[in-house]
Design an enzyme around this catalytic site. Structure first.
Site, PDB file in Angstrom:
ATOM      1  N   GLY A  57      -9.182  -5.612  -2.291  1.00 47.41           N
ATOM      2  CA  GLY A  57     -10.089  -6.516  -1.608  1.00 47.41           C
ATOM      3  C   GLY A  57     -10.895  -7.351  -2.588  1.00 47.41           C
ATOM      4  O   GLY A  57     -10.423  -7.713  -3.668  1.00 47.41           O
ATOM      5  N   ALA A  58     -12.142  -7.642  -2.209  1.00 44.88           N
ATOM      6  CA  ALA A  58     -12.994  -8.518  -3.020  1.00 44.88           C
ATOM      7  C   ALA A  58     -13.174  -7.998  -4.446  1.00 44.88           C
ATOM      8  O   ALA A  58     -13.304  -8.784  -5.389  1.00 44.88           O
ATOM      9  CB  ALA A  58     -14.354  -8.686  -2.349  1.00 44.88           C
ATOM     10  N   ALA A  59     -13.154  -6.678  -4.629  1.00 42.42           N
ATOM     11  CA  ALA A  59     -13.316  -6.093  -5.968  1.00 42.42           C
ATOM     12  C   ALA A  59     -12.214  -6.543  -6.917  1.00 42.42           C
ATOM     13  O   ALA A  59     -12.406  -6.558  -8.135  1.00 42.42           O
ATOM     14  CB  ALA A  59     -13.344  -4.572  -5.874  1.00 42.42           C
ATOM     15  N   THR A 118     -17.858   0.722  -4.315  1.00 39.05           N
ATOM     16  CA  THR A 118     -16.868   0.719  -3.245  1.00 39.05           C
ATOM     17  C   THR A 118     -16.607   2.162  -2.863  1.00 39.05           C
ATOM     18  O   THR A 118     -17.361   3.058  -3.246  1.00 39.05           O
ATOM     19  CB  THR A 118     -15.583  -0.036  -3.657  1.00 39.05           C
ATOM     20  OG1 THR A 118     -14.757  -0.217  -2.506  1.00 39.05           O
ATOM     21  CG2 THR A 118     -14.821   0.669  -4.748  1.00 39.05           C
ATOM     22  N   TYR A 119     -15.550   2.398  -2.104  1.00 36.83           N
ATOM     23  CA  TYR A 119     -15.185   3.758  -1.707  1.00 36.83           C
ATOM     24  C   TYR A 119     -13.756   4.031  -2.150  1.00 36.83           C
ATOM     25  O   TYR A 119     -12.993   3.121  -2.443  1.00 36.83           O
ATOM     26  CB  TYR A 119     -15.346   3.944  -0.195  1.00 36.83           C
ATOM     27  CG  TYR A 119     -14.464   3.036   0.617  1.00 36.83           C
ATOM     28  CD1 TYR A 119     -13.209   3.466   1.055  1.00 36.83           C
ATOM     29  CD2 TYR A 119     -14.867   1.746   0.937  1.00 36.83           C
ATOM     30  CE1 TYR A 119     -12.381   2.621   1.785  1.00 36.83           C
ATOM     31  CE2 TYR A 119     -14.049   0.905   1.665  1.00 36.83           C
ATOM     32  CZ  TYR A 119     -12.814   1.350   2.090  1.00 36.83           C
ATOM     33  OH  TYR A 119     -11.996   0.515   2.808  1.00 36.83           O
ATOM     34  N   SER A 143     -11.767  -1.388  -1.318  1.00 33.19           N
ATOM     35  CA  SER A 143     -11.785  -0.043  -1.880  1.00 33.19           C
ATOM     36  C   SER A 143     -11.154   0.027  -3.260  1.00 33.19           C
ATOM     37  O   SER A 143     -10.754  -0.971  -3.833  1.00 33.19           O
ATOM     38  CB  SER A 143     -11.080   0.954  -0.978  1.00 33.19           C
ATOM     39  OG  SER A 143      -9.701   0.655  -0.952  1.00 33.19           O
TER      40      SER A 143
END
Length: 127
Positions: free
Chosen positions: A73-75, A57-58, A25
């Site tokens: 996260g991955a972002a 993403t959110y 996120s």
């Protein structure tokens, strides 16, 4: 027919943190979310001005007044603290709404404070 139109944007937000080990996120200062009517868990697109990366993403609410813009996260692999990003939220509108729907755009300074609110964009440069 529905069209997907930009309805909210945080322009030139400064990434304050990138947290790889957090569940995915983007965390955004709740004051910034309110300014452009983005709500928690809403889908957003993030465009990194420094490297051209684009991702979706959110949103998670961040502490009010903190200026936080943290990719989680991955972002977090696609940004670095200090990068300038554009956070865009889209909405579906009917053909009738196209000419009356006006986006909310907040132009931010280096500390993620709002320096200008715009309703519509015109071609040009905003630094």
């Amino acid at each position: 027919m529905f069209r997907t139109m930009m309805r909210a944007k945080l322009h030139r937000a400064t990434v304050t943190e990138a947290n790889l080990n957090y569940v995915g996120s983007i965390t955004i200062d709740e004051d910034l979310m309110d300014a452009v009517n983005i709500v928690e868990n809403e889908k957003v697109q993030i465009v990194n001005n420094n490297n051209g990366a684009r991702l979706e993403t959110y949103v998670i609410k961040g502490e009010r007044g903190s200026g936080v813009v943290c990719l989680n996260g991955a972002a977090a692999r696609l940004v670095q603290p200090g990068d300038k990003v554009i956070i865009i939220c889209y909405g579906l509108v009917t053909e009738e709404e196209i000419h009356t729907q006006e986006p909310k755009i907040a132009v931010l300074d280096d500390n993620n404070q709002i320096i200008e609110m715009l309703g519509a964009e015109k071609a040009g440069t905003i630094l």
